[in-house]
Design a protein around this motif. Sequence first.
Motif, PDB file in Angstrom:
ATOM      1  N   UNK A 143      74.051  78.009  26.372  1.00  0.00           N
ATOM      2  CA  UNK A 143      73.638  77.094  27.447  1.00  0.00           C
ATOM      3  C   UNK A 143      72.296  76.479  27.078  1.00  0.00           C
ATOM      4  N   UNK A 144      72.142  75.187  27.317  1.00  0.00           N
ATOM      5  CA  UNK A 144      70.860  74.521  27.133  1.00  0.00           C
ATOM      6  C   UNK A 144      70.189  74.363  28.481  1.00  0.00           C
ATOM      7  N   UNK A 145      68.908  74.718  28.564  1.00  0.00           N
ATOM      8  CA  UNK A 145      68.101  74.532  29.769  1.00  0.00           C
ATOM      9  C   UNK A 145      67.119  73.400  29.508  1.00  0.00           C
ATOM     10  N   UNK A 146      66.898  72.565  30.517  1.00  0.00           N
ATOM     11  CA  UNK A 146      65.922  71.495  30.395  1.00  0.00           C
ATOM     12  C   UNK A 146      65.294  71.178  31.736  1.00  0.00           C
ATOM     13  N   UNK A 147      64.046  70.718  31.684  1.00  0.00           N
ATOM     14  CA  UNK A 147      63.330  70.309  32.892  1.00  0.00           C
ATOM     15  C   UNK A 147      62.157  69.427  32.500  1.00  0.00           C
ATOM     16  N   UNK A 148      61.918  68.386  33.303  1.00  0.00           N
ATOM     17  CA  UNK A 148      60.679  67.622  33.140  1.00  0.00           C
ATOM     18  C   UNK A 148      60.026  67.300  34.485  1.00  0.00           C
ATOM     19  N   UNK A 199      67.712  60.447  33.533  1.00  0.00           N
ATOM     20  CA  UNK A 199      66.384  60.413  34.138  1.00  0.00           C
ATOM     21  C   UNK A 199      65.786  61.779  34.366  1.00  0.00           C
ATOM     22  N   UNK A 200      64.617  61.815  35.007  1.00  0.00           N
ATOM     23  CA  UNK A 200      63.907  63.060  35.261  1.00  0.00           C
ATOM     24  C   UNK A 200      64.730  64.034  36.092  1.00  0.00           C
ATOM     25  N   UNK A 201      64.485  65.334  35.856  1.00  0.00           N
ATOM     26  CA  UNK A 201      65.218  66.348  36.626  1.00  0.00           C
ATOM     27  C   UNK A 201      64.429  67.648  36.694  1.00  0.00           C
ATOM     28  N   UNK A 202      64.641  68.341  37.806  1.00  0.00           N
ATOM     29  CA  UNK A 202      64.004  69.649  37.990  1.00  0.00           C
ATOM     30  C   UNK A 202      64.629  70.680  37.057  1.00  0.00           C
ATOM     31  N   UNK A 203      65.948  70.625  36.923  1.00  0.00           N
ATOM     32  CA  UNK A 203      66.649  71.582  36.066  1.00  0.00           C
ATOM     33  C   UNK A 203      67.963  70.983  35.618  1.00  0.00           C
ATOM     34  N   UNK A 204      68.224  71.111  34.331  1.00  0.00           N
ATOM     35  CA  UNK A 204      69.484  70.662  33.742  1.00  0.00           C
ATOM     36  C   UNK A 204      70.026  71.830  32.934  1.00  0.00           C
ATOM     37  N   UNK A 205      71.245  72.235  33.223  1.00  0.00           N
ATOM     38  CA  UNK A 205      71.912  73.323  32.502  1.00  0.00           C
ATOM     39  C   UNK A 205      73.192  72.781  31.905  1.00  0.00           C
ATOM     40  N   UNK A 206      73.252  72.749  30.587  1.00  0.00           N
ATOM     41  CA  UNK A 206      74.422  72.223  29.888  1.00  0.00           C
ATOM     42  C   UNK A 206      75.125  73.351  29.153  1.00  0.00           C
ATOM     43  N   UNK A 207      76.394  73.548  29.467  1.00  0.00           N
ATOM     44  CA  UNK A 207      77.213  74.509  28.742  1.00  0.00           C
ATOM     45  C   UNK A 207      77.576  73.866  27.411  1.00  0.00           C
ATOM     46  N   UNK A 208      77.036  74.414  26.320  1.00  0.00           N
ATOM     47  CA  UNK A 208      77.230  73.839  24.989  1.00  0.00           C
ATOM     48  C   UNK A 208      78.465  74.402  24.301  1.00  0.00           C
ATOM     49  N   UNK A 209      78.591  75.724  24.356  1.00  0.00           N
ATOM     50  CA  UNK A 209      79.716  76.424  23.735  1.00  0.00           C
ATOM     51  C   UNK A 209      80.215  77.499  24.675  1.00  0.00           C
ATOM     52  N   UNK A 239      75.513  75.305  40.685  1.00  0.00           N
ATOM     53  CA  UNK A 239      74.857  75.886  41.864  1.00  0.00           C
ATOM     54  C   UNK A 239      73.399  76.214  41.569  1.00  0.00           C
ATOM     55  N   UNK A 240      73.138  76.737  40.389  1.00  0.00           N
ATOM     56  CA  UNK A 240      71.759  77.059  39.999  1.00  0.00           C
ATOM     57  C   UNK A 240      70.919  75.781  39.952  1.00  0.00           C
ATOM     58  N   UNK A 241      71.472  74.708  39.381  1.00  0.00           N
ATOM     59  CA  UNK A 241      70.754  73.427  39.359  1.00  0.00           C
ATOM     60  C   UNK A 241      70.442  72.960  40.782  1.00  0.00           C
TER      61      UNK A 241
END
Length: 164
Positions: free
Chosen positions: A6-11, A89-99, A73-75
Amino acid sequence: MKPVLVLLGSNIEPERHIPQAKAELQQLLADCVFSRTYLTAPVGDPHQPPFWNLAAKGKTPLSVEELQHQLALLETRHGRVRDPARPCGPRTLDLDLLLYNQEVGLFGSLQLPSPLLSREAFVLVPAAEVAPQWLHPVLKKPLAELAASLKAEGIEPLPEEARA
C-alpha cells in the motif's frame, strides 16, 4: 493471508495524518512494515505543496474488495475529499493498493497491479525499499530493479526530525 503493498500519501497536515494512518494500518495489516517517508514533488497537478509518501508491506485475510473498502474508510476518517476538478490535487490522506498477492486485473474501479507501480518514482522508490524482491506480476521484474531504472527526481527521504 495475502501479501499486500500500500502507498500512503499526504500533503495536507501530513505530520498529523501520516503517523495516525500508519498506526491504523498496523491494526489492519499483519506483519506491517513501512519504508522511510519521502518528500515528493506533486505529479499531475504541480500547484500544491509537496507530498509525504511511504509504502507499507503487510498481509491480510481480506479480499481485494474488502481491503479497498477499509482503505477508503480510513481515508474518509482522515477527512479525504475527492475533488473531480482536481483528481491529483491536495489531500489529507491517500491510500493506494499497489499489489495484492500476484493478482492482475480490474476489481471494480481498482486496477491491479497499480499502473503507478511501473512508472512513478514516488511509488516505486518506497515500494522497492520495503519489498525489493517482490516481483511486479505483469513485468516479472523485482521492484528494486524497476525503481533503479527510473530517474528519481523530485523525491528525497524526509529528515527524521521533520517526521517527529
